[in-house]
Scaffold this active site. Structure first.
Site, PDB file in Angstrom:
ATOM      1  N   GLU A  73       0.877  -1.186  -0.075  1.00  0.00           N
ATOM      2  CA  GLU A  73      -0.028  -0.009  -0.052  1.00  0.00           C
ATOM      3  C   GLU A  73       0.864   1.361   0.105  1.00  0.00           C
ATOM      4  O   GLU A  73       1.903   1.370   1.080  1.00  0.00           O
ATOM      5  CB  GLU A  73      -0.867  -0.062   1.274  1.00  0.00           C
ATOM      6  CG  GLU A  73      -2.047  -1.039   1.209  1.00  0.00           C
ATOM      7  CD  GLU A  73      -2.627  -0.861   2.348  1.00  0.00           C
ATOM      8  OE1 GLU A  73      -3.456  -1.730   2.865  1.00  0.00           O
ATOM      9  OE2 GLU A  73      -2.820   0.087   3.096  1.00  0.00           O
ATOM     10  N   ASP A 128      -6.140   9.032  10.297  1.00  0.00           N
ATOM     11  CA  ASP A 128      -4.680   8.368  10.742  1.00  0.00           C
ATOM     12  C   ASP A 128      -4.280   8.691  12.014  1.00  0.00           C
ATOM     13  O   ASP A 128      -4.441   9.998  12.710  1.00  0.00           O
ATOM     14  CB  ASP A 128      -3.795   8.837   9.645  1.00  0.00           C
ATOM     15  CG  ASP A 128      -3.976   8.434   8.333  1.00  0.00           C
ATOM     16  OD1 ASP A 128      -4.215   7.320   8.076  1.00  0.00           O
ATOM     17  OD2 ASP A 128      -3.746   8.993   7.232  1.00  0.00           O
TER      18      ASP A 128
END
Ligand SMILES: Cc1ncc(COP(=O)(O)O)c(C=O)c1O
Ligand SMILES: Cc1ncc(COP(=O)(O)O)c(C=O)c1O
Lengths: 409, 267, 409, 267
Positions: free
Chosen positions: D51, D62
């Site tokens: 990724e 995040d």
């Protein structure tokens, strides 16, 4: 034994010379002020019954001050203390954040009626000055505020407001550099300028007419409270205690006013006990002798010579060596009880009330009243109603409190 | 009744067509001993009446200069009994009339009777109490009179006609005419002519009394006012003391010189 | 051309996916939040019609927030500018000093109903955080506030309040260290704690449900205004213009809400123009592109890549790169007009309003709205009514203003 | 349709009974070149799927570690076209499946069609869009599918049964199972057993798809979860890059070493 005449307003309990109980109050002023005081007295005694004046007052009380201020139950505090029911009159919700706005508004309206273009006042906590500047700006009066340099530095936010309202702050650097010196300087200024200038004393102190105007203005608080009590409880509760901090005493006088005749109701005034092991500002609690300060006879902190003593309190608004003749009278008549809270107790009260009751954010002055409520509530029956007047808002004290309580800002 | 000496003093001045020069300094400024020396030098330099201030720390009628003097005196620990000591000492050698000027709380805490008794004992001629106006002063003025002390009423430009009549009626031999709206020591706000006009209106109410003018009288303004019965200078002297201290000079001689100058201007 | 559906509340103008005009809004959130948002949506859509909930809300609005806030004419300012009549809705009189209290109170009540013990929120000017802490303290919720470190230092008074109410302030030091980063961090926190914690977004931004709750809460302002207009003028005046600053847009949405359908009334939103020759925070005025920020599509300051741009405004509460989808919608439909005022104009407006109208002491956010009023009033007819929402109180800005205007404190 | 390579990749792993190790690093962290080198070393060290993050400056999903990486990348001026350059370069020598992870605004501003076209051109296998959940992602997922790119749905512990069914029905070959309520990089809040139990419940809805577990996977927790189809490690690698930079070490080799360690733990 001194008796309070029933059915007569507190401010009219004085004799023809302006003395309450024959010994408190009066008008010990320089000759120069006799005439302006007489003029003001005549004007006020007429205007207080004048429909158009009352209408104007009520208009500004409602629309600018935002009356009535809330009357709320402090559920969390009540539960926490586990005794009496604690209620709060949130007078700090009045425009500007304190009860001082009532007196300031009335004085500004009076000044207009008297055709004065200038207005001056004293201030300690800065609220009286802020409110006077605020009302003066609204009513197109040029305004000067006398303030001790110690207070200027510890109540900077209110100084900011005064400046933004276009008032001039006159720093007073004499004596203890606090309220007592500010009042003296303000009176001196008035002596020299009484022909063009109206003076507003910031509390129920000074020559009798100022006491009367001030208490007449703050009486609005207890008028509201009475009707709020009736609307919540159906009638004024039997077991009722009213708690109010006392500096000069304008907030307390206004809070007690409507309830003087009802002797079921306990009236409790809380003075500034000062720092533990330090000075204080509590002439009633500490049985000070009667003296003359700022034109009126009252219990006052003084030495045996008659020099006024310096005081100390964390609450700038309570840091005053004298106390209103009205409270001397209520004490002497046994009608009100006076006690004090220390700086430390006031801070603890601030902390507890703020944590438990978010919407109430008392400044250090009413924190003294909360301190007493916190002391007595647990010992009282659950059907007792304590009402505390939260007459000032904490933001002006944020630096002091943050420092003392160790909040990093 | 009231002060015999004060009356005689004014009578003599009248005979001589002299304007009374009245001084004001603060007891204990800059300290007890020096303030006594200042009084003596004032007397020697030709002042006719001496006012001596008993300082109070919350004065509501005093300007900056007198406040400074009062502050020095209080800081140096002056007590009421010191005031009377000073006067007593002074009176050992001088006969100049002494008038005490103070605030009511000072009298109240000392006890009005005690205060008047001490005045009599130390041969004080009069008392001025800044914040004890008529009619609040009736009882105390009576007490003074009963002790052969003049209670000196003040009248101001704001005093109404009606009040003037009553105050003058109740007054003793000397009346203090406040020249203008001001605390002590301000700049004269009106012309001497205007002041004298108002002064004369007041005096005409009862020309048998003596009227002195105070507030704002300086080296520059004094001579224009010399037609009054008496003129009080206070802030000018207090300022002289302050200046002397600051410049390390002797306040006693400086004040004396000032008196001589002032006296000259009204002769 | 986008049409506003008549008779339908502004907050219900979205489609089934939560988009206004098919393109603004939505719920662009991490999957984790889908369920909590759905739960909240279901709960809110039920509670907003629930009698007992409305009663509770109204009780706290009245007794704690102190509604209705005053509606006053600014006589001096009107005279000074010599054109339209200038009125002011003094929302800063709401407890705590700003409109943010409505949303905070409703969220706290919702949190209680949802059985949550923790509540978190973002804040820029500190008001949203202050109010949430305040309501949380009252309702026994543990509260965490996310705040940019730049804002923490320029809005210290509100931080003091948060601390005193027992809230934890979580400093956010990323990005521009202002509101945008605080909101991001707050959402992130919620992602990780949505099982136990309720989140309150401080303005009409974020996923659609937060926009709806917030505008539903602040709508109280225009409800009051409408009835005050009718009580003063007999009916809603024909020539009426409403002015409100726009940061996220909660104050303006609440102020405009009741008047959307009445097209005679001009609605004017004033964004932060920033310092002259500097950055700004005015996406509507400057025709920014649509982007997705904090879960909703909206006009937003961004670069061509999609990175959100840093903003700059003297008013911490307006210092935000996006703007409510509700305002994007009103702009797109031509219903409201958006413009901006610079930092300098806002300061000048503060100065003038404070000097002339003592009782109004606007913080820097509403000073932007006053700046526009000052600009347009002189050109308008005397029968035009301008109403400015003074939705914040100046004390939080005292240091900034004092410095800029050269007041020595 | 959707990604052929990704499907093949998983089929092979299944044959070998291997758990896919899926890595996440940010394009441009710490700079464009190094991030490409990191991708290469990750591929060489045995990761099965890569990724690559396209950093957005207001990320709402995040955790701190990935935020730090994103911050570095943005500070160094990473652009969308740089991302595709990196992928293009990478793909010249490596066939490892590449999945882009980003936020919706990045795609929106680049243009969804452009974005998908670039993905196809550079042989990207899949896209994860943190803030484009089902059903908001239907249109974009369709677009991906039409271009042989997998749009990877995320499911979370909070996802309702009803939603799960719908999401999985609409999903392409790979589904990302969020292990817990957290942003990326938090500490595992539940035991691996619990996570796997929930994971299996999800997987049982349609066992023909591949489910990878992400969030909170570290050296310590990875082996306990190896029964999953794949495991995503992101914060651990971002943290390794941060540490390397701070200590002046080479992030490329440090990340490679970490991959080897992680891969070993799930073998
Ligand atoms: C908030 C507040 N409470 C109380 C006081 C004390 O004054 P008073 O006793 O006249 O109410 C002050 C005076 O400044 C004040 O600001
Ligand atoms: C006083 C005030 N006005 C306006 C705003 C801007 O927010 P909004 O546009 O959501 O009302 C804020 C935000 O903090 C504020 O504090």
């Amino acid at each position: 034994m001194i008796e309070i005449k029933k059915g007569i307003p507190l401010i009219d309990q004085h004799d023809e010379n302006g003395f309450y109980a024959g010994k408190f109050g009066g008008s010990y002023v320089p000759e120069t002020l006799k005439k302006p005081i007489e003029d003001l007295t005549i004007a006020f005694e007429k205007l207080r019954y004048d429909e158009s004046f009352l209408k104007e007052r009520d208009y500004y009380f409602k629309n600018f001050i935002g009356t009535p201020t809330p009357f709320i139950k402090l559920e969390n505090l009540t539960k926490h203390l586990g005794g009496a029911n604690i209620w709060c009159k949130l007078v700090s919700k009045a425009t500007g954040g304190a009860h001082k706005v009532y007196n300031a508004t009335v004085h500004s309206l009076l000044a207009k009626r008297l055709g004065k273009k200038y207005i001056v006042g004293d201030t300690g906590a800065g609220y009286a000055g802020k409110m006077l500047s605020m009302a003066a700006a609204k009513f197109n009066l040029k305004c000067k505020i006398f303030m001790g340099t110690k207070d200027i530095s510890r109540q900077a936010i209110n100084c900011f407001s005064m400046k933004s309202f276009g008032a001039e702050i006159v720093p007073v650097d004499s004596g203890s550099k606090t309220l007592v010196d500010a009042v003296s300087e303000c009176i001196r200024y008035w002596v020299a300028n009484c022909d063009t200038t109206h003076m507003a004393i910031g509390s129920t102190v000074g020559p009798n007419i100022f006491i009367k105007i001030c208490a007449w203005s703050t009486a609005q608080i207890s008028k509201e409270l009475k009707s709020q009590l009736i609307s919540y409880f159906g009638s004024v509760p039997k077991k009722l205690k009213l708690l109010n901090c006392v500096g000069g005493g304008s907030s307390a006088a206004g809070f007690f006013n409507e309830f003087i005749d009802d002797e079921n109701i306990e009236l409790i005034g809380i003075e500034a006990g000062g720092p533990e092991n330090g000075k204080h500002a509590a002439p009633l609690t500490n049985n000070c002798k009667i003296g003359v300060l700022h034109g009126a006879a009252q219990y006052v902190l003084q030495n045996s010579e008659g020099q006024i003593e310096e005081t100390e309190s964390i609450a700038a608004g309570l840091d005053y060596p004298g106390v209103s003749p009205l409270h001397c009278f209520l004490k002497e008549a046994g009608r009100a009880r006076y006690t004090s809270a220390s700086d430390e107790e006031a801070l603890e009260a601030f902390k507890l009330v703020s944590r438990l009751e978010g919407f109430v954010s008392p400044s250090l002055e009413p924190s003294h009243a909360f301190a007493e409520a916190i002391k007595i509530a647990p010992k009282l029956s659950k059907d007792t109603i304590l009402v505390v007047n939260s007459c000032g808002e904490s933001s002006k004290d944020h630096n002091i409190i943050a420092e003392k309580l160790g909040y990093k800002l | 009744m009231t002060s015999h000496t004060l009356k005689k003093n004014f009578d003599k001045l009248k005979e001589k067509k002299e304007t009374a020069l009245i001084t004001y300094t603060v007891a204990g400024d800059p300290d007890k001993e020096t303030s006594l020396e200042i009084l003596k030098s004032i007397a020697k330099s030709g002042a006719n009446i001496i006012e001596i201030g008993l300082a109070h720390n919350t004065p509501i009628g005093d300007g900056k200069e007198i406040q400074n003097s009062a502050h020095r005196a209080i800081s140096n620990g002056i007590l009421v009994k010191d005031l009377f000591d000073i006067i007593e000492d002074f009176k050992k050698n001088y006969s100049t009339d002494i008038i005490i000027m103070t605030y009511y709380n000072m009298i109240l805490q000392f006890g009005a009777d005690n205060f008047v008794n001490e005045c009599r004992r130390t041969k004080v001629s009069g008392i001025i109490c800044v914040d004890l106006p008529w009619p609040e002063n009736k009882e105390f003025a009576e007490k003074c009179k009963n002790n052969s002390i003049s209670f000196i009423q003040l009248v101001a430009p704001t005093t109404s006609k009606e009040r003037l009549n009553k105050i003058i009626k109740d007054s003793h031999e000397m009346i203090y005419y406040i020249s203008m709206l001001s605390t002590t020591g301000g700049d004269l706000k009106s012309s001497p002519e205007e002041i004298l006009k108002n002064y004369n209106d007041v005096k005409n109410i009862d020309p048998s009394k003596k009227y002195v003018i105070g507030f704002g009288i300086t080296e520059n303004t004094i001579s224009a006012l010399k037609s009054a019965d008496g003129l009080v200078v206070g802030s000018v002297l207090c300022k002289e003391i302050t200046k002397s201290i600051k410049s390390g000079q002797n306040p006693v001689t400086n004040v004396a010189n000032m008196i001589v100058k002032l006296k000259n201007k009204i002769q």
